[in-house]
Enzyme design. Structure first.
Site, PDB file in Angstrom:
ATOM      1  N   GLU A  74      -4.345  -9.292   3.881  1.00 54.08           N
ATOM      2  CA  GLU A  74      -5.137  -8.949   5.073  1.00 54.08           C
ATOM      3  C   GLU A  74      -6.345  -9.856   5.272  1.00 54.08           C
ATOM      4  OE1 GLU A  74      -3.805  -6.891   2.951  1.00 54.08           O
ATOM      5  OE2 GLU A  74      -2.704  -5.388   4.091  1.00 54.08           O
ATOM      6  N   GLU A 112       0.841  -1.214   0.000  1.00 54.19           N
ATOM      7  CA  GLU A 112       0.000   0.000   0.000  1.00 54.19           C
ATOM      8  C   GLU A 112       0.872   1.259   0.000  1.00 54.19           C
ATOM      9  OE1 GLU A 112      -2.521  -1.450   3.356  1.00 54.19           O
ATOM     10  OE2 GLU A 112      -4.149  -0.857   2.037  1.00 54.19           O
TER      11      GLU A 112
END
Ligand code: NAD
Length: 699
Positions: free
Chosen positions: A126, A106
Site C-alpha cells: 500500500e 490482510e
C-alpha cells in the site's frame, strides 16, 4: 457470474475466490465470503472453513476497478469482512498459493490458521500508492512475524517469499502438492484435535529496545521519504501495535488510512498506478489485430543508445544481433554490454552463470546479412536523415517479410523514415530514453501507416522488457521532448530576466524535479539542442530564434557541451558529476543580458516553478488536442518515467488538475503580459481554456 463459490467436503466448507485476474477483493467477493461464513456457521454438519483462491493466486488485494467508486467502501468493507472472519465461531483456514498481497494478505491474517504452498509472494504494498495497509495489516503482521520484519515489509511495500518466513508463526502448515487437498486435510486435523480458534489479535508484540529502535527508524525513513507522508505513517501505525491495545491500534490505523486517502500525494500515486495500466490500451486498433512473435532482435548502431537497448532484450532472454559499420565501434558497444553484466555479477545482483548465458545471446556483426531472419530491428544510428535513409533502404532489401523495422530517432519525422521502405506499415518508432537499460519510459511512435499489429507487438514487447510504453503520434520531439523544449526555453528566458542557473535548478529541484533544467542539459549534452537548432536554421534561414536560445548557442560555441566536456552550465571536476558553479557562465549570462537589453530583476522561486511547469502543461494540452497523446494520463506517465517529474505530484497534467485549470489559465495569462515574451508559449491551449471554463479537468 459468481465471484466466490461455496462447496462442502464432508465436515469442511470451502469458500473459493474467483475474480480474475488477481482475485481482487471486490464488493461481490467480500459479500460472497461473508455469506459463505454465515452459511457454514449455520450448517451443523460443517466444522471448519477453508478460504482459498487458486493454486497460483490467493488474492492480489483490493479490486482496482473499484477505485474511485462507492463499491470500494460498500459493506461489507474489507475491515468488517476480516472482523467477521476472525470472530467466526468455526475455525477458518486460509489456503495461500502463488501471490498474496495487500488486502489479500490482510484477509489471510484475519483467519485462524494459514496453510501455504511453496514460494508464495507476500506483500503489503500500500505504501507504493501513498497509503498504509488499512484492514489490520499494521496490527496483525507484527504479531506474527515480529515488529522489525513486519515494519520492513510495510514501509518498503516489497515482496517477500513465504519460504523466508517459515520459522515464524505466520504459517501453520506447508503444502507441497495440491493446495486445496492439503488445506482440507489440515482443517480436518484442527477439527479432530479440537484446536482452539487462534486469533492473531490475542497475540502480543514485543521488542527489547523499542524507543531506540523507533527513533532510528523514524530518522532513516524520514530522510528517505521526503515529501511522502505514507512511510512515516506506516512506522507510527506499526508502533501502535506495540504501544496500544489491538482495538486502539486498529483505530489508529484507520485514522491514518483515512487521512492518507485524502492526501494529494496518495491521489497522485494512485493516479499513476492506474495510468500505467491504461497506457497499454491503444485507441483505434482493430480488435482482430494480434501481436507478432518476437523471438529475435537486431540493433543497428552500438553507440550510447544501441548498447543500452540491447541490454534490455538480453535481460529478457531475447537474442540480439548488434550491427555496426566499423569493428572498433562494434567492439566498444560489445564491451559496454559485457561490462554491464560483469558489474551485475560483481555487485552480486546476478549469478555468474546467468550473466554468462545472457551475455552469450549477443551476436555482434558487421554484416547486414545477419539481420535477414530477425523478427524486429531497432535502428539507433546517428540522428541524421541521410544516414537513416541508407539504413532503412538496406533493411527493406534484407529483412524478411513481416519483420518490424523500428527507429529510435528522437527528433526526425518517422513518416519520412517509413517512406524509405516499401513496407511503411511495418515501420514504427521505439524511442528509448538514456540510459536505455535504466530509464523505464518507451515512447512508441505511431506513423500514419504503422499497422495495428505492429503497434500491439511493440506495446506487448515493452512489458517483456519492463518498460512503461506510451503511444505518441508523429510531431517534432514527440510527446516528451516537444514539451521539455518549452520547459527548458522558459528556464533560459528567466536567466535573461535575472535568475541564475543555480537558482532555477534549485527552485525546481526543491519543488520535486529530480534535476533542474540546466543540470539536465549538462547531463544530456547541450550540443544535441544546438545541432537541432542548426538544422532548423539551415532549413529555415529566416527563422528568428528567441534570444534565450542564442544564449544556449553561445554556451556551446565555447565547447561547453555539459558533463562530457567537463563544462556546460556548470563545470565538473574530471570524472565527477557534481555540478560546480562557474563564474564564466555568470559572465556569459551578464554579457548576454547587456547585448539584448535586459535589466535583471528579482525572480521568485514560485515564478520559476510556475513558468517552467505551466509551460509543460500548456504544451501538453496542445499535444492532447492534436491527438498526439491518447490521454492526459499518458503524458503524466511520460513525465514521471522519462523526465524525473516527482511521482507524488502525479505528472504535469494531474498537477494542473489539482491546482484547478482556471487558476492555471489565469497564471498563464499573467505570464503573457511579460513584455519580453517572444514566443507563443503563453497562448493558452484551446483545450485547456475550454476545460477551465467548464470547470473540468484533463484527467
Ligand atoms: P551514438 O553516436 O552514441 O551512436 C550511434 C552509433 O551508430 C555509432 O556507434 C555509429 O558508429 C553507429 N552508426 C552510424 N551510422 C551507422 C550505420 N549506417 N550503420 C550502423 N551503425 C552506424 O548515438 P546515440 O546517442 O546512441 O543515438 C542514436 C540514436 O538514438 C539517434 O537517433 C538519437 O537521436 C537517438 N536517441 C538518443 C538519445 C540520447 O540521449 N543519446 C536518446 C533517445 C534517442
Amino acid at each position: 457470474m459468481n465471484h466466490t463459490h461455496y462447496e462442502t467436503y464432508q465436515k469442511i466448507a470451502v469458500i473459493r475466490l474467483d475474480n480474475a485476474p488477481v482475485n481482487g477483493l471486490s464488493h461481490a467477493v467480500r459479500k460472497g465470503v461473508v455469506d459463505g461464513i454465515r452459511q457454514a456457521e449455520a450448517d451443523s454438519s460443517v466444522y471448519a472453513i477453508v478460504i482459498i483462491g487458486s493454486q497460483s493466486i490467493f488474492s492480489g488485494g483490493a479490486d482496482m476497478r473499484e477505485f474511485g467508486t462507492g463499491a470500494v467502501i460498500a459493506e461489507p468493507n474489507l475491515r468488517n469482512l476480516i472482523g467477521i472472519v476472525e470472530t467466526s465461531t468455526k475455525p477458518v483456514v486460509a489456503a495461500i498459493g502463488g501471490t498474496c498481497m495487500g488486502g489479500g494478505l490482510e484477509l489471510a491474517l484475519g483467519c485462524h490458521y494459514r496453510v501455504v504452498a511453496p514460494a508464495v509472494q507476500l506483500a503489503l504494498p500500500e505504501v507504493k500508492i501513498g497509503l498504509i495497509p488499512g484492514a489490520g495489516g499494521t496490527q496483525r503482521l507484527p504479531r506474527l512475524i515480529g515488529l522489525e520484519a513486519a515494519l520492513n515489509m510495510i514501509v518498503s511495500g516489497e515482496t517477500v517469499l513465504s519460504d523466508l518466513l517459515i520459522a515464524t508463526p505466520l504459517f501453520d502448515e506447508f503444502v507441497e502438492g495440491d493446495l486445496l487437498a492439503g488445506a482440507i486435510a489440515f482443517a480436518n486435523k484442527v477439527v479432530a484435535e479440537k484446536r482452539p480458534l487462534k486469533r492473531v489479535r490475542d497475540l502480543k508484540v514485543s521488542h527489547s529496545k523499542p524507543d531506540a529502535f523507533f527513533m532510528f527508524v523514524r530518522n532513516s525513513v524520514g530522510a528517505m521519504s521526503k515529501n511522502l507522508p505514507a512511510p512515516l505513517k506506516c512506522v507510527e501505525a506499526v508502533e501502535a501495535s506495540l504501544t496500544q491495545s489491538f482495538d486502539e491500534g486498529m483505530q489508529t490505523e484507520a485514522r491514518f488510512f483515512g487521512e492518507l486517502c485524502l492526501s494529494s500525494e496518495s491521489k497522485a500515486l494512485r493516479h499513476l498506478f492506474l495510468s500505467e495500466k491504461n497506457t497499454a490500451k491503444v485507441e483505434g486498433v482493430s480488435p482482430e489485430a494480434k501481436p507478432r512473435t518476437i523471438a529475435s532482435v537486431g540493433i543497428i548502431g552500438a553507440g550510447t543508445m544501441g548498447s543500452g537497448i540491447a541490454i534490455n532484450f538480453l535481460l529478457a532472454g531475447i537474442p540480439v544481433t548488434l550491427l555496426e559499420t566499423k569493428q572498433d565501434a562494434l567492439d566498444r558497444g560489445a564491451k559496454q554490454i559485457a561490462d554491464y553484466f560483469a558489474e551485475r555479477v560483481t555487485k552480486r545482483k546476478m549469478k555468474p552463470e546467468k550473466a554468462q548465458a545472457l551475455g552469450a545471446l549477443l551476436k555482434p556483426t558487421l554484416s547486414y546479412n545477419d539481420l535477414s531472419q530477425v523478427d524486429l530491428v531497432i535502428e539507433a544510428v546517428f540522428e541524421n536523415m541521410d544516414v537513416k535513409k541508407a539504413v532503412f533502404e538496406r533493411l527493406d532489401s534484407i529483412c524478411k517479410p513481416d519483420a518490424i523495422l523500428a527507429s529510435n530517432t528522437s527528433t526526425l519525422d518517422l513518416n519520412k523514415i517509413a517512406s524509405f521502405t516499401k513496407r511503411p506499415q511495418d515501420v514504427v518508432g521505439a524511442h528509448f530514453f538514456s540510459p536505455a537499460n535504466i530509464m523505464k519510459l518507451l515512447e512508441v511512435v505511431r506513423g500514419v501507416k504503422t499497422a495495428d499489429d505492429v503497434l500491439l507487438t511493440i506495446m506487448q514487447l515493452a512489458k517483456k522488457i519492463k518498460k512503461a510504453a506510451v503511444v505518441s503520434g508523429v510531431c517534432d520531439g514527440f510527446i516528451g521532448n516537444r514539451m521539455i523544449a518549452r520547459y527548458s526555453a522558459e528556464a533560459g528566458k528567466m536567466l535573461e530576466e535575472g535568475a541564475t542557473v543555480q537558482q532555477v535548478d534549485k527552485a525546481l529541484e526543491k519543488w520535486g524535479m529530480a534535476m533542474g533544467p540546466f543540470r539536465m542539459g549538462d547531463l544530456a549534452g547541450n550540443d544535441i539542442g544546438w545541432s537541432i537548432r542548426k538544422g532548423i536554421s539551415q532549413q529555415h534561414p529566416y527563422y528568428k530564434w528567441p534570444s534565450s536560445e542564442l544564449l544556449a548557442d553561445k554556451l556551446c560555441e565555447l565547447g561547453r557541451f555539459g558533463q562530457k566536456t567537463g563544462a556546460g552550465w556548470y563545470s565538473y571536476a574530471k570524472g565527477k558529476r557534481e555540478a560546480l558553479v562557474d563564474p564564466v557562465v555568470g559572465a556569459l549570462v551578464e554579457a548576454h543580458r547587456k547585448e539584448h537589453g535586459f535589466t535583471a530583476r528579482k525572480i521568485s522561486n514560485e515564478e520559476i516553478v510556475q513558468r517552467c511547469i505551466f509551460a509543460l502543461v500548456n504544451e501538453g494540452a496542445k499535444i492532447l488536442e492534436e491527438g498526439i497523446a491518447q490521454r492526459a494520463s499518458d503524458i503524466d506517465i511520460v513525465y514521471i518515467f522519462g523526465y524525473g517529474f516527482p511521482p507524488y505530484r502525479g505528472g504535469p497534467m494531474l498537477y494542473a488538475d489539482h491546482l484547478g485549470l482556471l487558476a492555471v489559465q489565469r497564471a498563464m495569462e499573467g505570464f503573457a503580459r511579460n513584455d519580453r515574451v517572444d514566443s507563443d508559449v503563453w497562448v493558452v491551449a484551446p483545450l485547456l481554456a475550454s476545460l477551465a471554463s467548464a470547470g473540468k479537468t484533463f484527467n
